[in-house]
Scaffold this active site. Structure first.
Site, PDB file in Angstrom:
ATOM      1  N   HIS A   1       3.864   4.348  -3.084  1.00  0.00           N
ATOM      2  CA  HIS A   1       2.866   5.417  -3.038  1.00  0.00           C
ATOM      3  C   HIS A   1       2.745   6.030  -4.441  1.00  0.00           C
ATOM      4  O   HIS A   1       3.777   6.322  -5.075  1.00  0.00           O
ATOM      5  CB  HIS A   1       3.301   6.487  -2.030  1.00  0.00           C
TER       6      HIS A   1
ATOM      7  N   ILE B   1      -2.871   2.238   8.418  1.00  0.00           N
ATOM      8  CA  ILE B   1      -1.631   2.730   9.019  1.00  0.00           C
ATOM      9  C   ILE B   1      -1.142   1.686  10.026  1.00  0.00           C
ATOM     10  O   ILE B   1      -1.914   1.237  10.866  1.00  0.00           O
ATOM     11  CB  ILE B   1      -1.883   4.077   9.758  1.00  0.00           C
ATOM     12  N   LEU B   2       0.092   1.284   9.899  1.00  0.00           N
ATOM     13  CA  LEU B   2       0.642   0.290  10.840  1.00  0.00           C
ATOM     14  C   LEU B   2       0.856   0.954  12.203  1.00  0.00           C
ATOM     15  O   LEU B   2       1.264   2.112  12.294  1.00  0.00           O
ATOM     16  CB  LEU B   2       1.978  -0.244  10.327  1.00  0.00           C
TER      17      LEU B   2
ATOM     18  N   ASN C   1       7.001   0.916   1.479  1.00  0.00           N
ATOM     19  CA  ASN C   1       5.654   1.223   0.990  1.00  0.00           C
ATOM     20  C   ASN C   1       5.787   1.811  -0.403  1.00  0.00           C
ATOM     21  O   ASN C   1       6.756   2.505  -0.718  1.00  0.00           O
ATOM     22  CB  ASN C   1       4.977   2.242   1.914  1.00  0.00           C
TER      23      ASN C   1
ATOM     24  N   ASP D   1       3.350   8.109   4.921  1.00  0.00           N
ATOM     25  CA  ASP D   1       4.066   8.398   3.660  1.00  0.00           C
ATOM     26  C   ASP D   1       5.234   9.351   3.880  1.00  0.00           C
ATOM     27  O   ASP D   1       5.561  10.174   3.023  1.00  0.00           O
ATOM     28  CB  ASP D   1       3.089   9.008   2.632  1.00  0.00           C
TER      29      ASP D   1
ATOM     30  N   ASP E   1       8.103   4.841   8.220  1.00  0.00           N
ATOM     31  CA  ASP E   1       8.384   5.248   9.613  1.00  0.00           C
ATOM     32  C   ASP E   1       7.043   5.481  10.290  1.00  0.00           C
ATOM     33  O   ASP E   1       5.994   5.118   9.753  1.00  0.00           O
ATOM     34  CB  ASP E   1       9.304   6.482   9.648  1.00  0.00           C
TER      35      ASP E   1
HETATM   36  C1  GRF Z   1      -1.149   1.538  -5.813  1.00  0.00           C
HETATM   37  O1  GRF Z   1      -1.076   2.661  -6.671  1.00  0.00           O
HETATM   38  C2  GRF Z   1      -0.588   1.893  -4.467  1.00  0.00           C
HETATM   39  O2  GRF Z   1       0.507   2.776  -4.524  1.00  0.00           O
HETATM   40  C3  GRF Z   1      -1.757   2.556  -3.828  1.00  0.00           C
HETATM   41  O3  GRF Z   1      -2.861   1.769  -4.175  1.00  0.00           O
HETATM   42  C4  GRF Z   1      -2.596   1.199  -5.462  1.00  0.00           C
HETATM   43  C5  GRF Z   1      -2.795  -0.286  -5.330  1.00  0.00           C
HETATM   44  O4  GRF Z   1      -3.254  -0.756  -6.548  1.00  0.00           O
HETATM   45  N1  GRF Z   1      -1.587   2.641  -2.388  1.00  0.00           N
HETATM   46  P1  GRF Z   1      -3.489  -2.344  -6.712  1.00  0.00           P
HETATM   47  O5  GRF Z   1      -4.457  -2.767  -5.626  1.00  0.00           O
HETATM   48  O6  GRF Z   1      -2.166  -3.001  -6.557  1.00  0.00           O
HETATM   49  O7  GRF Z   1      -4.050  -2.490  -8.116  1.00  0.00           O
END
Ligand code: GRF
Length: 187
Positions: A106, A89-90, A104, A142, A138
């Site tokens: 997700h 978390i930043l 980001n 997420d 923010d």
């Molecule tokens: C992605 O699905 C991202 O959304 C999540 O972790 C995964 C990263 O995968 N936070 P990679 O390291 O790019 O293969």
């Protein structure tokens, strides 16, 4: 102003790789990680991109780690920071300093399934459709404004790895599309 994109990743970096392989490559100024062993760093080096690590395990206090990461980011003067599988978390002061310039990705259709176990949570909930989201970062986890999303059907027999791989395949295209659009807006 010329776009200066800085990416942060903690893991294998397969989503990051898609950005490296896209026309956004020319705008990337650096790739950073909180882990020295992140394969994402090797991917960036192979692409001839400058890398840096602010290894979380090198710091006793989270505040010191956050300060070091902030200094590393500031050094590159990014116009856009992309969290591509960054598992920390930043710090809120960093988020505020770069508000409106951090995105980001997700692996769920936010606001469903926020947090570090989105794929597992979607399977546990029995949803038939999940997906991925790219959003502005923010001070929450997420929770920032959604930029774009893509849906992915859950298949019978899916487990966490198979579903995550299917989501990542879609996520890669979504992130490249958003980053490209934002770069074009900068120029
Ligand atoms: C992605 O699905 C991202 O959304 C999540 O972790 C995964 C990263 O995968 N936070 P990679 O390291 O790019 O293969």
């Amino acid at each position: 102003m010329t776009a200066r994109v800085l990416l942060l990743a903690s893991g294998s970096g397969s989503v990051l790789q898609a950005v490296l392989d896209s026309k956004a490559r020319s705008a990337i100024v650096a790739v950073g990680s909180d882990r020295s062993d992140a394969f994402a760093l090797q991917r960036a080096q192979h692409a001839g991109i400058e890398v840096f690590t602010v290894d979380f395990s090198d710091y006793q206090e989270r505040a010191a780690w956050s300060e070091a990461l902030r200094a590393a980011i500031d050094h590159y003067q990014p116009t856009l920071i992309v969290l591509a599988g960054f598992m920390r978390i930043l710090d809120p002061t960093t988020v505020r300093a770069y508000r409106g310039r951090i995105i980001n990705t997700h692996p769920a259709l936010l606001p469903s399934f926020p947090g570090a176990h989105a794929i597992r949570d979607a399977l546990a909930a029995g949803v038939r459709v999940t997906g991925c989201t790219v959003h502005w970062v923010d001070e929450g986890v997420d929770t920032g404004p959604i930029i774009d999303q893509a849906a992915v059907r859950v298949q019978d027999g899916d487990d966490e790895p198979t579903l995550h791989e299917r989501v990542k395949a879609v996520e890669r295209d979504l992130l490249v599309s958003v980053v490209t659009r934002l770069i074009e807006k900068t120029e």
